[in-house]
Write a protein that holds these residues in place. Structure first.
Motif, mmCIF file in Angstrom:
data_model
loop_
_atom_site.group_PDB
_atom_site.id
_atom_site.type_symbol
_atom_site.label_atom_id
_atom_site.label_comp_id
_atom_site.label_asym_id
_atom_site.label_seq_id
_atom_site.Cartn_x
_atom_site.Cartn_y
_atom_site.Cartn_z
ATOM 1 N N ILE A 31 42.523 14.569 78.797
ATOM 2 C CA ILE A 31 42.889 15.975 78.665
ATOM 3 C C ILE A 31 41.695 16.725 78.090
ATOM 4 C CG2 ILE A 31 43.923 15.596 76.372
ATOM 5 C CD1 ILE A 31 45.902 17.875 77.066
ATOM 6 N N TYR A 32 41.418 17.896 78.664
ATOM 7 C CA TYR A 32 40.321 18.745 78.222
ATOM 8 C C TYR A 32 40.906 20.109 77.897
ATOM 9 C CZ TYR A 32 37.730 15.072 80.632
ATOM 10 O OH TYR A 32 37.246 13.859 81.054
ATOM 11 N N LEU A 33 40.581 20.625 76.720
ATOM 12 C CA LEU A 33 41.224 21.841 76.245
ATOM 13 C C LEU A 33 40.196 22.921 75.926
ATOM 14 C CD1 LEU A 33 43.839 20.284 73.776
ATOM 15 C CD2 LEU A 33 44.205 20.950 76.174
ATOM 16 N N ARG A 34 40.620 24.161 76.157
ATOM 17 C CA ARG A 34 39.874 25.347 75.732
ATOM 18 C C ARG A 34 40.873 26.334 75.160
ATOM 19 N NH1 ARG A 34 37.747 30.274 77.846
ATOM 20 N NH2 ARG A 34 38.641 30.028 79.934
ATOM 21 N N TRP A 35 40.491 27.029 74.090
ATOM 22 C CA TRP A 35 41.382 28.014 73.484
ATOM 23 C C TRP A 35 40.703 29.379 73.435
ATOM 24 C CZ3 TRP A 35 40.726 23.145 71.375
ATOM 25 C CH2 TRP A 35 41.868 22.353 71.171
ATOM 26 N N THR A 36 41.507 30.425 73.624
ATOM 27 C CA THR A 36 41.067 31.793 73.354
ATOM 28 C C THR A 36 42.036 32.397 72.344
ATOM 29 O OG1 THR A 36 42.355 32.736 75.184
ATOM 30 C CG2 THR A 36 40.088 32.065 75.655
ATOM 31 N N VAL A 37 41.548 33.320 71.532
ATOM 32 C CA VAL A 37 42.351 33.894 70.458
ATOM 33 C C VAL A 37 42.273 35.417 70.533
ATOM 34 C CG1 VAL A 37 42.802 33.904 67.975
ATOM 35 C CG2 VAL A 37 41.749 31.896 69.036
ATOM 36 N N GLU A 38 43.438 36.061 70.542
ATOM 37 C CA GLU A 38 43.502 37.513 70.637
ATOM 38 C C GLU A 38 44.364 38.077 69.519
ATOM 39 O OE1 GLU A 38 43.678 39.796 74.521
ATOM 40 O OE2 GLU A 38 45.718 40.115 73.800
ATOM 41 N N GLU A 39 43.963 39.222 69.010
ATOM 42 C CA GLU A 39 44.742 39.922 67.995
ATOM 43 C C GLU A 39 45.414 41.147 68.597
ATOM 44 O OE1 GLU A 39 41.715 43.048 65.895
ATOM 45 O OE2 GLU A 39 41.369 40.934 65.423
ATOM 46 N N THR A 40 46.581 41.476 68.078
ATOM 47 C CA THR A 40 47.265 42.723 68.424
ATOM 48 C C THR A 40 47.899 43.252 67.138
ATOM 49 O OG1 THR A 40 47.787 41.926 70.653
ATOM 50 C CG2 THR A 40 49.009 43.844 69.860
ATOM 51 N N PRO A 75 53.917 58.502 68.958
ATOM 52 C CA PRO A 75 54.175 57.065 69.120
ATOM 53 C C PRO A 75 53.072 56.256 68.450
ATOM 54 C CG PRO A 75 53.350 57.986 71.169
ATOM 55 C CD PRO A 75 53.592 59.144 70.243
ATOM 56 N N PRO A 76 53.385 55.064 67.943
ATOM 57 C CA PRO A 76 52.368 54.244 67.275
ATOM 58 C C PRO A 76 51.422 53.603 68.281
ATOM 59 C CG PRO A 76 54.424 53.041 67.406
ATOM 60 C CD PRO A 76 54.715 54.423 67.935
ATOM 61 N N CYS A 77 50.363 53.034 67.773
ATOM 62 C CA CYS A 77 49.369 52.348 68.600
ATOM 63 C C CYS A 77 49.560 50.837 68.457
ATOM 64 C CB CYS A 77 47.949 52.692 68.155
ATOM 65 S SG CYS A 77 47.665 54.423 67.716
ATOM 66 N N PHE A 78 49.390 50.121 69.564
ATOM 67 C CA PHE A 78 49.324 48.663 69.565
ATOM 68 C C PHE A 78 47.939 48.308 70.121
ATOM 69 C CE2 PHE A 78 53.744 49.802 69.680
ATOM 70 C CZ PHE A 78 54.339 48.907 68.801
ATOM 71 N N ILE A 79 47.086 47.845 69.250
ATOM 72 C CA ILE A 79 45.668 47.674 69.570
ATOM 73 C C ILE A 79 45.341 46.192 69.682
ATOM 74 C CG2 ILE A 79 43.307 48.135 68.802
ATOM 75 C CD1 ILE A 79 44.435 50.584 67.307
ATOM 76 N N SER A 80 44.674 45.811 70.773
ATOM 77 C CA SER A 80 44.374 44.393 71.046
ATOM 78 C C SER A 80 42.882 44.175 71.214
ATOM 79 C CB SER A 80 45.109 43.915 72.307
ATOM 80 O OG SER A 80 46.507 44.023 72.155
ATOM 81 N N ASP A 81 42.437 42.986 70.801
ATOM 82 C CA ASP A 81 41.038 42.614 70.961
ATOM 83 C C ASP A 81 40.918 41.102 70.842
ATOM 84 O OD1 ASP A 81 38.365 43.079 71.417
ATOM 85 O OD2 ASP A 81 37.873 43.494 69.331
ATOM 86 N N VAL A 82 39.856 40.551 71.405
ATOM 87 C CA VAL A 82 39.574 39.120 71.280
ATOM 88 C C VAL A 82 38.931 38.866 69.921
ATOM 89 C CG1 VAL A 82 38.275 37.176 72.221
ATOM 90 C CG2 VAL A 82 39.313 38.858 73.759
ATOM 91 N N ILE A 83 39.385 37.837 69.228
ATOM 92 C CA ILE A 83 38.765 37.443 67.967
ATOM 93 C C ILE A 83 37.575 36.530 68.264
ATOM 94 C CG2 ILE A 83 39.106 36.161 65.817
ATOM 95 C CD1 ILE A 83 41.975 37.082 65.780
ATOM 96 N N GLU A 84 36.424 36.907 67.764
ATOM 97 C CA GLU A 84 35.184 36.161 68.000
ATOM 98 C C GLU A 84 35.000 35.820 69.482
ATOM 99 O OE1 GLU A 84 33.187 33.612 64.778
ATOM 100 O OE2 GLU A 84 35.262 32.956 64.762
ATOM 101 N N PRO A 85 34.721 36.814 70.312
ATOM 102 C CA PRO A 85 34.599 36.562 71.758
ATOM 103 C C PRO A 85 33.466 35.617 72.127
ATOM 104 C CG PRO A 85 33.878 38.783 71.184
ATOM 105 C CD PRO A 85 34.544 38.232 69.969
#
Length: 358
Positions: free
Chosen positions: A168-177, A196-206
């Motif tokens: 098995i070979y794994l890769r992970w990506t991590v995103e914040e919202t 209306p409020p904001c829901f803001i998303s971005d990749v953590i340490e791209p």
């Protein structure tokens, strides 16, 4: 000696697949000089989730600028059983296939037609195994962007491999919202409805590449740091972390391993200089053309955790605390506009379907 301009161009070529997002043996890295021609970059990720499948097509710049999206390509998904599915262009170099999920055991290839040239990837088979991720987080004081201790948020996974003899070979990506409310100014007379409020998303340490090769592991449990970011006022309100585990094949793992090697070897005069990393896509008629990027087929699952202000052991300052005596134009723009707060990150006024917490 490599000039600063040349080195910058080289780095852009190395990172092109990551910017847009991101063979069975490890091939030799091909180096190039500042006279290198503009190169095509194709990156696609196909998963077994019914979601928007995305392919990006771009071209590198010979003058050191970020890759430019190619709008007029024809992009199709090919299956080993003979089916063909057309991606739709968004007009920015991104091509999407809506509501499609790859099937376990099936093999897929990517076809891109551009200017009478046909580019096809190798057929990649959907992996069958996934691991179990137990996601947690920590708040610590430690050096991160500077040599002095800073307030840092760290995402950690305790991963349990499946009880199988298959590799098995794994890769992970991590995103914040995270949630960000806008100020509601009462005004005079009948007050306007609250924005209306904001829901803001971005990749953590791209630029972090999280990889694990389970084929030679003697333990079924591993602990991995998947991402870090500085603690700021984004943690004033609910803050979600979405960890996507991608179970990939050996060829994809080796591709990302080569990318990781180049990223980690750029700081010393004795390091290997940046180089383009060749993936699994080629020009059908011209095998000598260097095509950057990769078509990746991955079995995937997403695990989410969230924090609230009560979890944060550091002092947080709210820049948008409302006081009736302060005029509206004195508040920062991030208190009145999602776009101003997001600063180029993705945002929406609609909470994600999974936005649920106790």
């Amino acid at each position: 000696m490599i000039s600063r301009k040349t080195k910058y161009v080289q780095l852009l070529v190395v990172f092109s697949p990551i910017f847009f997002l991101l063979s069975s043996c490890i091939e030799k890295l091909d180096f190039f000089d500042e006279d290198q021609e503009v190169q095509l970059v194709i990156y696609g990720l196909l998963t077994d989730n019914f979601e928007r499948q995305i392919v990006s097509v771009s071209k590198t710049s010979a003058v050191g600028l970020a890759p430019m999206g190619v709008r007029d390509a024809r992009v199709s998904l090919l299956t080993a059983s003979g089916d063909k599915y057309r991606y739709n262009s968004t007009g920015s170099g991104e091509y999407i296939l809506e509501g499609f999920a790859a099937i376990e055991g099936e093999s897929y290839a990517l076809e891109v037609i551009l200017e009478d040239n046909v580019y096809i990837s190798k057929y990649e088979k959907m992996p069958e195994l996934l691991a179990d991720d137990n996601i947690s987080f920590e708040f610590n004081k430690e050096p991160f962007r500077t040599e002095t201790p800073e307030s840092v948020f760290t995402v950690i996974s305790e991963t349990t491999l499946p009880s199988s003899s298959d590799p098995i070979y794994l890769r992970w990506t991590v995103e914040e919202t995270y949630f960000w409310p806008l100020l509601h100014f009462p005004g005079t007379g009948f007050p306007p409805p609250p924005p209306p409020p904001c829901f803001i998303s971005d990749v953590i340490e791209p630029d972090r590449i999280n990889l694990f090769d389970g084929s030679g592991s003697s333990s079924r449990i591993g602990n991995f740091v998947l991402g870090k970011r500085l603690v700021d006022n984004s943690f004033l309100y609910p803050f979600f972390v979405s960890v996507r585990q991608l179970s990939i094949n050996r060829e994809a793992y080796e591709y990302w391993e080569k990318i990781k090697i180049v990223i980690n070897n750029q700081g010393s005069l004795f390091d290997i200089p940046p180089a383009p990393v060749i993936g699994n896509i080629s020009n059908v008629e011209d095998q000598n053309e260097i095509v950057l990027g990769f078509f990746e087929v991955a079995k995937t699952k997403v695990t989410r955790v969230y924090t609230t202000r009560a979890d944060v052991p550091f002092s947080l300052v709210d820049p948008c605390q409302y006081f009736p005596s302060i005029p509206e134009n004195s508040y920062p723009s991030e208190c009145k506009s999602c776009d101003a707060r997001a600063q180029g990150r993705r945002w929406t006024n609609t909470p994600p379907d999974w936005w649920k917490f106790d």
